[in-house]
Design an enzyme around this catalytic site. Structure first.
Site, PDB file in Angstrom:
ATOM      1  N   CYS A  78      41.853  21.775  38.861  1.00  0.00           N
ATOM      2  CA  CYS A  78      40.939  20.888  39.573  1.00  0.00           C
ATOM      3  C   CYS A  78      39.541  20.948  38.944  1.00  0.00           C
ATOM      4  O   CYS A  78      39.370  20.561  37.801  1.00  0.00           O
ATOM      5  CB  CYS A  78      40.941  21.188  41.062  1.00  0.00           C
ATOM      6  SG  CYS A  78      40.234  19.843  42.051  1.00  0.00           S
ATOM      7  N   HIS A  81      46.461  20.224  42.020  1.00  0.00           N
ATOM      8  CA  HIS A  81      46.560  21.604  42.475  1.00  0.00           C
ATOM      9  C   HIS A  81      48.023  22.057  42.434  1.00  0.00           C
ATOM     10  O   HIS A  81      48.769  21.804  43.378  1.00  0.00           O
ATOM     11  CB  HIS A  81      46.050  21.727  43.914  1.00  0.00           C
ATOM     12  CG  HIS A  81      44.577  21.583  44.059  1.00  0.00           C
ATOM     13  ND1 HIS A  81      43.707  22.646  43.919  1.00  0.00           N
ATOM     14  CD2 HIS A  81      43.811  20.495  44.314  1.00  0.00           C
ATOM     15  CE1 HIS A  81      42.475  22.222  44.097  1.00  0.00           C
ATOM     16  NE2 HIS A  81      42.501  20.922  44.332  1.00  0.00           N
ATOM     17  N   GLU A  83      49.139  24.965  42.911  1.00  0.00           N
ATOM     18  CA  GLU A  83      49.342  25.955  43.970  1.00  0.00           C
ATOM     19  C   GLU A  83      49.497  25.318  45.347  1.00  0.00           C
ATOM     20  O   GLU A  83      49.858  26.011  46.307  1.00  0.00           O
ATOM     21  CB  GLU A  83      48.180  26.962  43.971  1.00  0.00           C
ATOM     22  CG  GLU A  83      46.888  26.498  44.614  1.00  0.00           C
ATOM     23  CD  GLU A  83      46.079  25.507  43.804  1.00  0.00           C
ATOM     24  OE1 GLU A  83      45.004  25.101  44.280  1.00  0.00           O
ATOM     25  OE2 GLU A  83      46.521  25.135  42.704  1.00  0.00           O
TER      26      GLU A  83
END
Length: 212
Positions: free
Chosen positions: A79, A190, A192
């Protein structure tokens, strides 16, 4: 061992949870010296580019990250961390790390140049699918093209060399979702926060530390 750069501008907890879920050992630190011996770095980030650069300079991570990348060591930006590895950002009109050549521009600026006026909302927020480019990246191994990933951003990467773009998302223009050159890879989305596909990417990145 994976090091996570903590510079008061990162989406740290979600990265930690993902690595813990994978069983991958890591060190989280605000001190560059504590990360100098790890095998690879994750450079996350959310927020504003000028503030992030201020924090990096205060901590010494700005020169540390430049030297790390120059030495050919593995670096993964996420990001905001995918953006400020480039040379300059329109967000705060700030010079960034300059690890890769290119700029960061607001969607409105890019859309204006592309004569796009489709009325899409900014930030680009939510799930979007990817199209692989230029041979993709080994970090996408086991992840099918058109998989969805979670994005939240108002600015986007504009690399000087389009050949380093390894995946794009469509949002009024071709959004560089993954860039990679040498030991440096960066994701605008993202991983994650992107379910199994995102976990597979992180698993590929830290596979040297996994038992199976």
């Amino acid at each position: 061992m994976t090091g996570i750069v903590d510079y008061n501008a990162g989406n740290i907890k979600s990265v930690e949870r993902a690595l813990s879920f994978l069983g991958a050992p890591y060190i989280l630190s605000k001190n560059p010296a504590e990360l100098k011996n790890v095998d690879r770095l994750i450079f996350p980030g959310v927020g504003e580019a000028a503030y992030a650069m201020e924090q990096l300079k205060k901590s010494g991570f700005d020169s540390f990250l430049r030297d790390w990348a120059a030495a050919g060591r593995d670096l993964l930006g996420i990001c905001l961390g995918s953006q400020i590895i480039f040379e300059h950002s329109e967000e705060g009109d700030v010079d960034c790390l300059g690890i890769l050549p290119g700029t960061i521009r607001h969607f409105d600026s890019v859309w204006k140049d592309a004569n796009f006026s489709g009325g899409l909302k900014v930030p680009h927020m939510g799930w979007n699918n990817l199209t692989y480019k230029n041979g993709s990246s080994p970090l996408f191994d086991g992840v099918s093209q058109d998989s969805d990933f979670y994005f939240v951003h108002s600015y986007l990467i504009q690399p000087s060399d389009p050949a380093i773009i390894k995946a794009t998302a469509d949002y009024g223009c071709q959004v560089p979702a993954c860039v990679s050159k040498g030991s440096v890879t960066a994701f605008q989305f993202h991983p994650e926060k992107s379910g199994q596909s995102g976990l597979q990417i992180l698993k590929n990145y830290v596979k040297g530390d996994l038992k199976c």
